[in-house]
Design a protein around this motif. Structure first.
Motif, PDB file in Angstrom:
ATOM      1  N   PRO A 234       0.824  -1.217   0.000  1.00  0.00           N
ATOM      2  CA  PRO A 234       0.000   0.000   0.000  1.00  0.00           C
ATOM      3  C   PRO A 234       0.856   1.265   0.000  1.00  0.00           C
ATOM      4  CG  PRO A 234      -0.843  -1.612   1.568  1.00  0.00           C
ATOM      5  CD  PRO A 234       0.489  -2.125   1.109  1.00  0.00           C
ATOM      6  N   ASN A 235       0.563   2.152  -0.915  1.00  0.00           N
ATOM      7  CA  ASN A 235       1.266   3.431  -1.025  1.00  0.00           C
ATOM      8  C   ASN A 235       2.759   3.284  -1.296  1.00  0.00           C
ATOM      9  OD1 ASN A 235      -1.104   4.959  -0.441  1.00  0.00           O
ATOM     10  ND2 ASN A 235      -0.846   4.447   1.738  1.00  0.00           N
ATOM     11  N   GLY A 236       3.154   2.107  -1.815  1.00  0.00           N
ATOM     12  CA  GLY A 236       4.560   1.884  -2.115  1.00  0.00           C
ATOM     13  C   GLY A 236       4.919   2.248  -3.545  1.00  0.00           C
ATOM     14  N   THR A 237       6.136   1.863  -3.949  1.00  0.00           N
ATOM     15  CA  THR A 237       6.628   2.203  -5.290  1.00  0.00           C
ATOM     16  C   THR A 237       5.838   1.493  -6.388  1.00  0.00           C
ATOM     17  OG1 THR A 237       8.269   0.417  -5.146  1.00  0.00           O
ATOM     18  CG2 THR A 237       8.959   2.615  -4.419  1.00  0.00           C
ATOM     19  N   THR A 238       5.530   0.218  -6.160  1.00  0.00           N
ATOM     20  CA  THR A 238       4.770  -0.535  -7.169  1.00  0.00           C
ATOM     21  C   THR A 238       3.370   0.041  -7.327  1.00  0.00           C
ATOM     22  OG1 THR A 238       5.992  -2.534  -6.543  1.00  0.00           O
ATOM     23  CG2 THR A 238       4.031  -2.832  -7.891  1.00  0.00           C
ATOM     24  N   ALA A 239       2.760   0.417  -6.227  1.00  0.00           N
ATOM     25  CA  ALA A 239       1.425   1.009  -6.278  1.00  0.00           C
ATOM     26  C   ALA A 239       1.441   2.309  -7.077  1.00  0.00           C
ATOM     27  CB  ALA A 239       0.896   1.257  -4.869  1.00  0.00           C
ATOM     28  N   ALA A 240       2.501   3.068  -6.922  1.00  0.00           N
ATOM     29  CA  ALA A 240       2.615   4.325  -7.673  1.00  0.00           C
ATOM     30  C   ALA A 240       2.678   4.049  -9.172  1.00  0.00           C
ATOM     31  CB  ALA A 240       3.847   5.100  -7.216  1.00  0.00           C
ATOM     32  N   ALA A 241       3.446   3.048  -9.551  1.00  0.00           N
ATOM     33  CA  ALA A 241       3.567   2.700 -10.971  1.00  0.00           C
ATOM     34  C   ALA A 241       2.267   2.131 -11.518  1.00  0.00           C
ATOM     35  CB  ALA A 241       4.704   1.700 -11.169  1.00  0.00           C
ATOM     36  N   LEU A 242       1.624   1.255 -10.748  1.00  0.00           N
ATOM     37  CA  LEU A 242       0.373   0.653 -11.203  1.00  0.00           C
ATOM     38  C   LEU A 242      -0.753   1.688 -11.301  1.00  0.00           C
ATOM     39  CD1 LEU A 242       0.362  -2.768  -9.300  1.00  0.00           C
ATOM     40  CD2 LEU A 242       0.794  -2.353 -11.728  1.00  0.00           C
ATOM     41  N   GLY A 243      -0.637   2.747 -10.517  1.00  0.00           N
ATOM     42  CA  GLY A 243      -1.608   3.819 -10.637  1.00  0.00           C
ATOM     43  C   GLY A 243      -1.587   4.432 -12.026  1.00  0.00           C
ATOM     44  N   VAL A 244      -0.411   4.448 -12.647  1.00  0.00           N
ATOM     45  CA  VAL A 244      -0.277   4.955 -14.017  1.00  0.00           C
ATOM     46  C   VAL A 244      -0.784   3.918 -15.020  1.00  0.00           C
ATOM     47  CG1 VAL A 244       1.350   5.741 -15.778  1.00  0.00           C
ATOM     48  CG2 VAL A 244       1.688   6.395 -13.386  1.00  0.00           C
ATOM     49  N   LEU A 245      -0.358   2.664 -14.866  1.00  0.00           N
ATOM     50  CA  LEU A 245      -0.717   1.610 -15.819  1.00  0.00           C
ATOM     51  C   LEU A 245      -2.184   1.200 -15.723  1.00  0.00           C
ATOM     52  CD1 LEU A 245       2.391  -0.747 -15.474  1.00  0.00           C
ATOM     53  CD2 LEU A 245       1.875   0.793 -17.376  1.00  0.00           C
ATOM     54  N   MET A 246      -2.733   1.184 -14.505  1.00  0.00           N
ATOM     55  CA  MET A 246      -4.082   0.671 -14.295  1.00  0.00           C
ATOM     56  C   MET A 246      -5.136   1.761 -14.166  1.00  0.00           C
ATOM     57  SD  MET A 246      -3.212  -2.476 -11.658  1.00  0.00           S
ATOM     58  CE  MET A 246      -4.902  -3.060 -11.613  1.00  0.00           C
ATOM     59  N   GLY A 247      -4.707   3.003 -14.045  1.00  0.00           N
ATOM     60  CA  GLY A 247      -5.661   4.095 -13.941  1.00  0.00           C
ATOM     61  C   GLY A 247      -6.547   4.179 -15.164  1.00  0.00           C
ATOM     62  N   ASP A 248      -7.869   4.250 -14.938  1.00  0.00           N
ATOM     63  CA  ASP A 248      -8.836   4.256 -16.043  1.00  0.00           C
ATOM     64  C   ASP A 248      -8.686   3.018 -16.942  1.00  0.00           C
ATOM     65  OD1 ASP A 248      -9.883   6.760 -15.285  1.00  0.00           O
ATOM     66  OD2 ASP A 248      -8.288   7.801 -16.371  1.00  0.00           O
ATOM     67  N   ASP A 249      -8.172   1.917 -16.363  1.00  0.00           N
ATOM     68  CA  ASP A 249      -7.951   0.674 -17.135  1.00  0.00           C
ATOM     69  C   ASP A 249      -7.089   0.938 -18.368  1.00  0.00           C
ATOM     70  OD1 ASP A 249      -9.331  -1.088 -15.488  1.00  0.00           O
ATOM     71  OD2 ASP A 249     -11.253  -0.622 -16.416  1.00  0.00           O
ATOM     72  N   LEU A 251      -3.903   0.348 -19.411  1.00  0.00           N
ATOM     73  CA  LEU A 251      -3.162  -0.709 -20.100  1.00  0.00           C
ATOM     74  C   LEU A 251      -4.109  -1.775 -20.655  1.00  0.00           C
ATOM     75  CD1 LEU A 251      -0.458  -1.878 -20.950  1.00  0.00           C
ATOM     76  CD2 LEU A 251      -0.298  -3.016 -18.726  1.00  0.00           C
ATOM     77  N   THR A 252      -5.125  -2.132 -19.892  1.00  0.00           N
ATOM     78  CA  THR A 252      -6.093  -3.131 -20.356  1.00  0.00           C
ATOM     79  C   THR A 252      -6.782  -2.669 -21.630  1.00  0.00           C
ATOM     80  OG1 THR A 252      -6.489  -3.961 -18.118  1.00  0.00           O
ATOM     81  CG2 THR A 252      -8.178  -4.434 -19.769  1.00  0.00           C
ATOM     82  N   ARG A 253      -7.194  -1.403 -21.659  1.00  0.00           N
ATOM     83  CA  ARG A 253      -7.856  -0.875 -22.846  1.00  0.00           C
ATOM     84  C   ARG A 253      -6.913  -0.855 -24.044  1.00  0.00           C
ATOM     85  NH1 ARG A 253      -8.877   4.009 -22.956  1.00  0.00           N
ATOM     86  NH2 ARG A 253      -8.088   4.780 -20.964  1.00  0.00           N
ATOM     87  N   LEU A 254      -5.655  -0.490 -23.816  1.00  0.00           N
ATOM     88  CA  LEU A 254      -4.677  -0.421 -24.904  1.00  0.00           C
ATOM     89  C   LEU A 254      -4.410  -1.814 -25.485  1.00  0.00           C
ATOM     90  CD1 LEU A 254      -2.745   1.428 -26.487  1.00  0.00           C
ATOM     91  CD2 LEU A 254      -1.005   0.939 -24.757  1.00  0.00           C
ATOM     92  N   VAL A 255      -4.219  -2.792 -24.606  1.00  0.00           N
ATOM     93  CA  VAL A 255      -3.961  -4.160 -25.067  1.00  0.00           C
ATOM     94  C   VAL A 255      -5.190  -4.722 -25.780  1.00  0.00           C
ATOM     95  CG1 VAL A 255      -3.438  -6.522 -24.346  1.00  0.00           C
ATOM     96  CG2 VAL A 255      -2.207  -4.612 -23.317  1.00  0.00           C
ATOM     97  N   THR A 256      -6.374  -4.437 -25.267  1.00  0.00           N
ATOM     98  CA  THR A 256      -7.608  -4.908 -25.893  1.00  0.00           C
ATOM     99  C   THR A 256      -7.750  -4.334 -27.301  1.00  0.00           C
ATOM    100  OG1 THR A 256      -8.702  -5.120 -23.741  1.00  0.00           O
ATOM    101  CG2 THR A 256     -10.123  -5.017 -25.692  1.00  0.00           C
ATOM    102  N   GLU A 257      -7.442  -3.043 -27.451  1.00  0.00           N
ATOM    103  CA  GLU A 257      -7.502  -2.412 -28.772  1.00  0.00           C
ATOM    104  C   GLU A 257      -6.486  -3.047 -29.723  1.00  0.00           C
ATOM    105  OE1 GLU A 257      -6.963   1.772 -28.327  1.00  0.00           O
ATOM    106  OE2 GLU A 257      -8.666   1.997 -26.955  1.00  0.00           O
ATOM    107  N   ALA A 258      -5.296  -3.352 -29.207  1.00  0.00           N
ATOM    108  CA  ALA A 258      -4.253  -3.958 -30.036  1.00  0.00           C
ATOM    109  C   ALA A 258      -4.670  -5.352 -30.510  1.00  0.00           C
ATOM    110  CB  ALA A 258      -2.945  -4.038 -29.245  1.00  0.00           C
ATOM    111  N   VAL A 259      -5.201  -6.158 -29.600  1.00  0.00           N
ATOM    112  CA  VAL A 259      -5.641  -7.510 -29.952  1.00  0.00           C
ATOM    113  C   VAL A 259      -6.784  -7.455 -30.963  1.00  0.00           C
ATOM    114  CG1 VAL A 259      -6.789  -9.580 -29.053  1.00  0.00           C
ATOM    115  CG2 VAL A 259      -4.838  -8.609 -27.836  1.00  0.00           C
ATOM    116  N   GLU A 260      -7.702  -6.523 -30.780  1.00  0.00           N
ATOM    117  CA  GLU A 260      -8.827  -6.407 -31.706  1.00  0.00           C
ATOM    118  C   GLU A 260      -8.347  -5.983 -33.095  1.00  0.00           C
ATOM    119  OE1 GLU A 260     -12.924  -6.446 -32.974  1.00  0.00           O
ATOM    120  OE2 GLU A 260     -11.622  -7.533 -31.585  1.00  0.00           O
ATOM    121  N   ALA A 261      -7.371  -5.083 -33.159  1.00  0.00           N
ATOM    122  CA  ALA A 261      -6.817  -4.670 -34.453  1.00  0.00           C
ATOM    123  C   ALA A 261      -6.175  -5.855 -35.167  1.00  0.00           C
ATOM    124  CB  ALA A 261      -5.793  -3.547 -34.257  1.00  0.00           C
ATOM    125  N   ALA A 262      -5.449  -6.690 -34.407  1.00  0.00           N
ATOM    126  CA  ALA A 262      -4.819  -7.872 -34.993  1.00  0.00           C
ATOM    127  C   ALA A 262      -5.866  -8.886 -35.436  1.00  0.00           C
ATOM    128  CB  ALA A 262      -3.861  -8.508 -33.987  1.00  0.00           C
TER     129      ALA A 262
END
Length: 271
Positions: A234-249, A251-262
């Motif tokens: 909680p409130n650590g370094t990994t949480a700070a990074a995941l806040g960027v990657l997981m915020g508003d989903d 990374l998930t949205r980006l990967v989903t768009e990439a897979v759908e394009a392929a």
């Protein structure tokens, strides 16, 4: 010589599969005939102890193989398959690793409706760490299907699908997927350098971190989400990074768009 398997095409994927079968003891080298027009590639297969010929005309007249593996590019699969029509009497099962080529296309090229299996491998199959997904037409017998799945297991994990239309999704996830991971390694390396790490150290950290995390996910028995939580204080370094990657989903949205394009591109190429 009793020919049990004919390998049509011995480029990088064909050779990797062949070597995996032989190294794992799945096939005896004396039971394999390799058809490869390129002298250098054919000689490479012959160095493994297999017999090689330059084209289908060189296959012995009395040959009655159980399997014919078509390991050629999609652009030439029709012409190559037509050269093996004489075995389409129902006793030989055809296995194609040509991306985007439907079973219906293969049946049309071979004439009639012989047993046909379509396989989508990916490049890690070259080191025995691949992901192979297989679809079979109704003519493929259960015993032969299991034999083929066992052969393919020498190159990595194997899964089957009952609906061929799902092969476009398979292509988008595991077929193209290694490129996504390679790019993530590139991106993590660049970020590490931006943070001040020397180039070689950055490369090592990025590559080993991805390799170690994937291995742990495969072997631990835990869900990836659980493993992620175990790393995240909680409130650590990994949480700070995941806040960027997981915020508003993000990374998930980006990967989903990439897979759908392929996936959509796979459908286009298969028409």
């Amino acid at each position: 010589m009793t020919i049990r398997l004919i390998l049509a095409g011995c480029g990088n994927m064909g050779y990797a599969m062949l070597k995996g079968w032989l190294d794992a003891g799945k096939l005896a080298k004396g039971h394999v005939l390799v058809v490869e027009p390129n002298d250098e590639l054919r000689e490479r297969a012959e160095a493994l102890g297999c017999q090689g010929v330059a084209d289908a005309a060189g296959i012995p007249a009395n040959a009655s193989p159980q399997l014919i593996v078509l390991a050629v590019k999609p652009q030439v699969i029709r012409a190559v398959a037509e050269a093996y029509r004489r075995f389409a009497d129902g006793r030989t099962t055809y296995v194609s690793v040509a991306a985007g080529t439907s079973v219906a296309t293969l049946e049309d090229s071979l004439g009639g409706r012989p047993p046909v299996m379509r396989c989508m491998p990916n490049t890690p199959a070259a080191i025995g760490k691949g992901m192979m997904v297989v679809f079979s037409n109704p003519q493929v017998g259960e015993a032969v299907k299991q034999q083929v799945l066992d052969l393919l297991s020498a190159s990595g994990e194997v899964a089957t699908i009952a609906d061929e239309k799902l092969m476009d999704a398979v292509t988008a996830v595991s077929g193209s997927g290694p490129a996504y991971i390679f790019h993530f390694i590139e991106a993590l390396t660049a970020a590490a350098q931006q943070a001040g790490l020397p180039e070689q150290t950055a490369k090592l950290l990025a590559m080993q971190t991805v390799y170690g995390a994937a291995t742990l996910a495969a072997q631990s028995g835990e869900e990836p989400g659980v493993l992620r939580q175990q790393v995240t204080s909680p409130n650590g370094t990994t949480a700070a990074a995941l806040g960027v990657l997981m915020g508003d989903d993000r990374l998930t949205r980006l990967v989903t768009e990439a897979v759908e394009a392929a996936r959509l591109r796979s459908i286009e190429l298969g028409r």
